[in-house]
Design a protein around this motif. Structure first.
Motif, PDB file in Angstrom:
ATOM      1  N   GLN A 315     -60.042 -69.696 -34.470  1.00  0.00           N
ATOM      2  CA  GLN A 315     -59.638 -68.914 -33.316  1.00  0.00           C
ATOM      3  C   GLN A 315     -60.267 -67.524 -33.301  1.00  0.00           C
ATOM      4  O   GLN A 315     -60.245 -66.858 -32.269  1.00  0.00           O
ATOM      5  CB  GLN A 315     -58.106 -68.770 -33.296  1.00  0.00           C
ATOM      6  CG  GLN A 315     -57.366 -70.088 -33.213  1.00  0.00           C
ATOM      7  CD  GLN A 315     -55.860 -69.918 -33.240  1.00  0.00           C
ATOM      8  OE1 GLN A 315     -55.344 -68.816 -33.014  1.00  0.00           O
ATOM      9  NE2 GLN A 315     -55.146 -70.991 -33.504  1.00  0.00           N
ATOM     10  N   LYS A 316     -60.806 -67.099 -34.431  1.00  0.00           N
ATOM     11  CA  LYS A 316     -61.452 -65.787 -34.496  1.00  0.00           C
ATOM     12  C   LYS A 316     -62.624 -65.870 -35.462  1.00  0.00           C
ATOM     13  O   LYS A 316     -62.497 -66.413 -36.562  1.00  0.00           O
ATOM     14  CB  LYS A 316     -60.460 -64.724 -34.974  1.00  0.00           C
ATOM     15  CG  LYS A 316     -61.104 -63.386 -35.324  1.00  0.00           C
ATOM     16  CD  LYS A 316     -60.143 -62.462 -36.036  1.00  0.00           C
ATOM     17  CE  LYS A 316     -60.852 -61.228 -36.590  1.00  0.00           C
ATOM     18  NZ  LYS A 316     -59.941 -60.341 -37.350  1.00  0.00           N
ATOM     19  N   HIS A 318     -65.659 -63.194 -36.979  1.00  0.00           N
ATOM     20  CA  HIS A 318     -66.294 -61.879 -37.069  1.00  0.00           C
ATOM     21  C   HIS A 318     -67.460 -62.017 -38.035  1.00  0.00           C
ATOM     22  O   HIS A 318     -67.260 -62.242 -39.233  1.00  0.00           O
ATOM     23  CB  HIS A 318     -65.307 -60.825 -37.549  1.00  0.00           C
ATOM     24  CG  HIS A 318     -65.941 -59.475 -37.740  1.00  0.00           C
ATOM     25  ND1 HIS A 318     -65.359 -58.463 -38.486  1.00  0.00           N
ATOM     26  CD2 HIS A 318     -67.117 -58.959 -37.284  1.00  0.00           C
ATOM     27  CE1 HIS A 318     -66.137 -57.394 -38.470  1.00  0.00           C
ATOM     28  NE2 HIS A 318     -67.217 -57.688 -37.757  1.00  0.00           N
ATOM     29  N   ARG A 337     -60.816 -67.638 -29.631  1.00  0.00           N
ATOM     30  CA  ARG A 337     -60.271 -66.618 -28.740  1.00  0.00           C
ATOM     31  C   ARG A 337     -60.938 -65.253 -28.939  1.00  0.00           C
ATOM     32  O   ARG A 337     -60.888 -64.431 -28.022  1.00  0.00           O
ATOM     33  CB  ARG A 337     -58.761 -66.486 -28.952  1.00  0.00           C
ATOM     34  CG  ARG A 337     -57.977 -67.674 -28.418  1.00  0.00           C
ATOM     35  CD  ARG A 337     -56.493 -67.532 -28.685  1.00  0.00           C
ATOM     36  NE  ARG A 337     -55.733 -68.552 -27.985  1.00  0.00           N
ATOM     37  CZ  ARG A 337     -55.563 -69.800 -28.419  1.00  0.00           C
ATOM     38  NH1 ARG A 337     -56.114 -70.170 -29.567  1.00  0.00           N
ATOM     39  NH2 ARG A 337     -54.879 -70.670 -27.711  1.00  0.00           N
ATOM     40  N   LYS A 338     -61.514 -65.027 -30.087  1.00  0.00           N
ATOM     41  CA  LYS A 338     -62.132 -63.725 -30.340  1.00  0.00           C
ATOM     42  C   LYS A 338     -63.447 -63.933 -31.084  1.00  0.00           C
ATOM     43  O   LYS A 338     -63.478 -64.602 -32.117  1.00  0.00           O
ATOM     44  CB  LYS A 338     -61.200 -62.829 -31.162  1.00  0.00           C
ATOM     45  CG  LYS A 338     -61.755 -61.432 -31.410  1.00  0.00           C
ATOM     46  CD  LYS A 338     -60.732 -60.555 -32.119  1.00  0.00           C
ATOM     47  CE  LYS A 338     -61.269 -59.137 -32.325  1.00  0.00           C
ATOM     48  NZ  LYS A 338     -60.284 -58.246 -32.986  1.00  0.00           N
ATOM     49  N   ASP A 340     -66.685 -61.595 -32.524  1.00  0.00           N
ATOM     50  CA  ASP A 340     -67.173 -60.245 -32.793  1.00  0.00           C
ATOM     51  C   ASP A 340     -68.480 -60.377 -33.573  1.00  0.00           C
ATOM     52  O   ASP A 340     -68.495 -60.818 -34.724  1.00  0.00           O
ATOM     53  CB  ASP A 340     -66.135 -59.462 -33.600  1.00  0.00           C
ATOM     54  CG  ASP A 340     -66.496 -57.990 -33.736  1.00  0.00           C
ATOM     55  OD1 ASP A 340     -67.586 -57.596 -33.270  1.00  0.00           O
ATOM     56  OD2 ASP A 340     -65.689 -57.234 -34.312  1.00  0.00           O
ATOM     57  N   LEU A 361     -62.146 -68.293 -24.710  1.00  0.00           N
ATOM     58  CA  LEU A 361     -62.496 -66.983 -25.247  1.00  0.00           C
ATOM     59  C   LEU A 361     -61.795 -65.880 -24.458  1.00  0.00           C
ATOM     60  O   LEU A 361     -61.824 -65.856 -23.223  1.00  0.00           O
ATOM     61  CB  LEU A 361     -64.009 -66.792 -25.200  1.00  0.00           C
ATOM     62  CG  LEU A 361     -64.578 -65.639 -26.025  1.00  0.00           C
ATOM     63  CD1 LEU A 361     -64.325 -65.864 -27.504  1.00  0.00           C
ATOM     64  CD2 LEU A 361     -66.075 -65.492 -25.755  1.00  0.00           C
ATOM     65  N   GLU A 362     -61.155 -64.946 -25.196  1.00  0.00           N
ATOM     66  CA  GLU A 362     -60.444 -63.828 -24.584  1.00  0.00           C
ATOM     67  C   GLU A 362     -61.068 -62.476 -24.916  1.00  0.00           C
ATOM     68  O   GLU A 362     -60.860 -61.520 -24.156  1.00  0.00           O
ATOM     69  CB  GLU A 362     -58.979 -63.821 -25.049  1.00  0.00           C
ATOM     70  CG  GLU A 362     -58.206 -65.075 -24.686  1.00  0.00           C
ATOM     71  CD  GLU A 362     -56.802 -65.068 -25.258  1.00  0.00           C
ATOM     72  OE1 GLU A 362     -56.455 -64.088 -25.976  1.00  0.00           O
ATOM     73  OE2 GLU A 362     -56.043 -66.015 -25.010  1.00  0.00           O
ATOM     74  N   TRP A 363     -61.807 -62.380 -26.004  1.00  0.00           N
ATOM     75  CA  TRP A 363     -62.316 -61.091 -26.492  1.00  0.00           C
ATOM     76  C   TRP A 363     -63.725 -61.316 -27.016  1.00  0.00           C
ATOM     77  O   TRP A 363     -63.938 -62.120 -27.924  1.00  0.00           O
ATOM     78  CB  TRP A 363     -61.400 -60.588 -27.602  1.00  0.00           C
ATOM     79  CG  TRP A 363     -61.466 -59.135 -27.947  1.00  0.00           C
ATOM     80  CD1 TRP A 363     -60.675 -58.153 -27.469  1.00  0.00           C
ATOM     81  CD2 TRP A 363     -62.360 -58.498 -28.876  1.00  0.00           C
ATOM     82  NE1 TRP A 363     -61.001 -56.944 -28.038  1.00  0.00           N
ATOM     83  CE2 TRP A 363     -62.032 -57.126 -28.908  1.00  0.00           C
ATOM     84  CE3 TRP A 363     -63.401 -58.965 -29.679  1.00  0.00           C
ATOM     85  CZ2 TRP A 363     -62.701 -56.213 -29.698  1.00  0.00           C
ATOM     86  CZ3 TRP A 363     -64.079 -58.056 -30.475  1.00  0.00           C
ATOM     87  CH2 TRP A 363     -63.731 -56.687 -30.476  1.00  0.00           C
ATOM     88  N   LEU A 364     -64.699 -60.604 -26.447  1.00  0.00           N
ATOM     89  CA  LEU A 364     -66.103 -60.767 -26.841  1.00  0.00           C
ATOM     90  C   LEU A 364     -66.726 -59.394 -27.038  1.00  0.00           C
ATOM     91  O   LEU A 364     -66.696 -58.545 -26.140  1.00  0.00           O
ATOM     92  CB  LEU A 364     -66.874 -61.547 -25.772  1.00  0.00           C
ATOM     93  CG  LEU A 364     -68.382 -61.701 -26.003  1.00  0.00           C
ATOM     94  CD1 LEU A 364     -68.674 -62.459 -27.302  1.00  0.00           C
ATOM     95  CD2 LEU A 364     -69.050 -62.405 -24.815  1.00  0.00           C
ATOM     96  N   SER A 365     -67.270 -59.185 -28.243  1.00  0.00           N
ATOM     97  CA  SER A 365     -67.944 -57.926 -28.567  1.00  0.00           C
ATOM     98  C   SER A 365     -69.278 -58.246 -29.214  1.00  0.00           C
ATOM     99  O   SER A 365     -69.336 -58.979 -30.213  1.00  0.00           O
ATOM    100  CB  SER A 365     -67.075 -57.081 -29.507  1.00  0.00           C
ATOM    101  OG  SER A 365     -67.751 -55.905 -29.902  1.00  0.00           O
ATOM    102  N   TYR A 386     -61.675 -59.033 -22.324  1.00  0.00           N
ATOM    103  CA  TYR A 386     -62.373 -57.859 -22.856  1.00  0.00           C
ATOM    104  C   TYR A 386     -63.817 -58.237 -23.149  1.00  0.00           C
ATOM    105  O   TYR A 386     -64.094 -59.258 -23.808  1.00  0.00           O
ATOM    106  CB  TYR A 386     -61.684 -57.381 -24.134  1.00  0.00           C
ATOM    107  CG  TYR A 386     -62.329 -56.186 -24.789  1.00  0.00           C
ATOM    108  CD1 TYR A 386     -61.995 -54.896 -24.404  1.00  0.00           C
ATOM    109  CD2 TYR A 386     -63.276 -56.341 -25.799  1.00  0.00           C
ATOM    110  CE1 TYR A 386     -62.585 -53.788 -25.002  1.00  0.00           C
ATOM    111  CE2 TYR A 386     -63.866 -55.252 -26.404  1.00  0.00           C
ATOM    112  CZ  TYR A 386     -63.522 -53.979 -26.003  1.00  0.00           C
ATOM    113  OH  TYR A 386     -64.110 -52.896 -26.592  1.00  0.00           O
TER     114      TYR A 386
END
Length: 465
Positions: A315-316, A318, A337-338, A340, A361-365, A386
């Motif tokens: 789910q995440k 980095h 979901r995230k 990075d 996906l809810e958060w993309l950096s 985001y």
């Protein structure tokens, strides 16, 4: 008679004595006799011989014995609290000593005083002594220092004897204050600690030896474990030792934070296998060194080690200081979901294909990732809230995110197409190499629904010879 009570034959039928006539006076200190028209009611022979009730009693039921003891204790406490100033000398000390002796015998030998009852008795004794002391202020008539010290010694002696007995008996006072807590509560507490501190709890007791292994999060940080020198081999040994004890357990998060070194490659792959076997949901490989300039070797993310089950559980993710090269036909991360990415080498096409299969996906950096191409996501991102791009070599951004609320971009002026993002609340745009007029014209039709817009540009005019 020393206590001022006339002993007499026991009466078969107890009657309430009538009120004493006015000629009766209580004995005073210094007087050897008392004048009374009628003596107080006689007591039994046992109570006359043992005025404080310490003589052996015949066997009775527990309820009856407890009730009688409570009455006796209450009478003596009232006597200690209510005796006049002139009769202070014998009564409080004798009563207090009797209570402490009986309580010590009951607590240690007969073991009939429970913890709650013992504490209540101790508090009652202390309250009685305290009220007696407050009733006779020191600055007026005063309590002699020796007598006051005796009160303290008796109280401390009673309590210490009971505690020492509890420590030396089979049912001693537990040394582990968390012994009564359920295991899931202990795991929740340990999960709030850094991993190195959670591991240290294994030295508490045998019960705690492997308790930390059921904590849901595993985080290994080089500075915390090895200091500023970043000893690679020491870090590898520590991580492998911990993961060896966690084999077969299920965890939520695995985080590796260490400056990248080629010695880590094989071990990072083994730790990626641990992600699969432990059903990890949140994965962090933060390998960016403090000084990354001129360093071109990076870690290749091991897509080949992930099966369909692990890709659907993640789910995440980095990842920093690595390569992303998804295999042909990669189905993406359906529940991610995230995401990075920092200092990651990836082509625009590979990133497009991967993002197109991340529908949740809810958060993309994406920071310092040089695509050298446009980023165009073909599939919709209906849950994206985001979006952040900073210092990326990119030519165009085009995606469809109807629920996008926050957008951040820092870098060269590029074409931005966010589709119908009618819920956009905040936009922070920083362009460099373009004038304010050109940037405003370029973005005039992009942020039509934004509520808060922060716009910054930097431009150096050409030098005139």
């Amino acid at each position: 008679r020393a206590l001022g009570v006339a002993a007499g034959p026991a009466r078969r039928r107890a009657r309430r004595p009538p009120p004493l006539p006015p000629t009766w006076t209580s004995p005073r200190r210094g007087s050897g006799t008392c004048t009374a028209a009628r003596p107080p009611p006689p007591t039994s022979r046992a109570s006359a011989t043992h005025p404080i009730g310490l003589c052996p009693q015949p066997s009775r039921s527990t309820e009856q014995t407890t009730a009688e003891e409570s009455i006796r204790m209450g009478n003596i406490l009232n006597l200690m609290r209510g005796t006049g100033d002139d009769q202070f000398e014998p009564w409080p000390l004798l009563g207090f000593r009797a209570i402490s002796g009986q309580a010590r015998w009951k607590a240690i030998h007969q073991k009939v005083i429970a913890n709650g009852r013992f504490q209540l008795l101790s508090m009652a004794i202390c309250i009685a002594a305290s009220e007696r002391i407050h009733g006779r202020p020191i600055y007026k008539k005063g309590i002699p220092g020796g007598r006051f010290t005796l009160f303290s010694i008796l109280t401390c002696g009673l309590v210490s004897d009971y505690i020492c007995h509890r420590l030396t008996s089979g049912k001693g006072i537990p040394s582990d204050p968390f012994e009564s807590l359920p295991e899931d509560v202990l795991c929740t507490i340990l999960s709030k600690l850094p991993l190195d501190e959670a591991v240290r709890t294994s030295a508490v007791s045998r019960k705690w030896r492997f308790l930390w292994t059921v904590c849901p999060n595993l985080s290994f940080e080089g500075i915390t474990m090895c200091g500023k020198e970043q000893d690679v081999q020491k870090f590898i040994d520590n991580v492998n030792a911990v993961l060896a004890q966690c084999h077969g357990s299920v965890f939520d998060e695995l985080a590796i934070k260490f400056d990248f070194d080629t010695m880590l490659v094989d071990h990072l792959n083994n730790w990626a296998r641990f992600v699969v076997s432990s059903r990890i949901k949140f994965l962090t490989f933060d390998l960016a060194p403090e000084n990354f300039g001129g360093r071109y070797e990076r870690y290749l993310f091991p897509f080949q080690l992930l099966d369909s089950g692990s890709t659907s559980r993640l789910q995440k993710i980095h990842l920093s200081f690595g390569y992303l090269q998804p295999p042909t036909g990669f189905s993406g991360f359906p529940n991610l979901r995230k995401l990075d990415l920092n200092l990651v080498n990836v082509t625009g096409k590979d990133l497009q294909d991967m993002l197109s299969n991340c529908c949740n996906l809810e958060w993309l950096s994406i920071i310092r990732c040089h695509l050298y191409d446009e980023l165009k996501v073909n599939g919709p991102l209906p849950h994206l809230l985001y979006l952040h791009f900073s210092f990326c070599e990119i030519t165009k951004i085009a995606l469809h995110a109807v629920k996008l609320t926050n957008f951040v971009y820092k870098g060269k002026s590029v074409c931005i197409d966010l589709g119908k993002s009618s819920r956009l609340e905040s936009a922070d745009i920083s362009f460099y190499g373009v004038t304010l007029e050109d940037a405003a014209t370029q973005l005039a039709n992009v942020f039509t629904h934004v509520q808060f817009l922060t716009f910054d540009t930097s431009y150096e005019p050409p030098q005139v010879c």
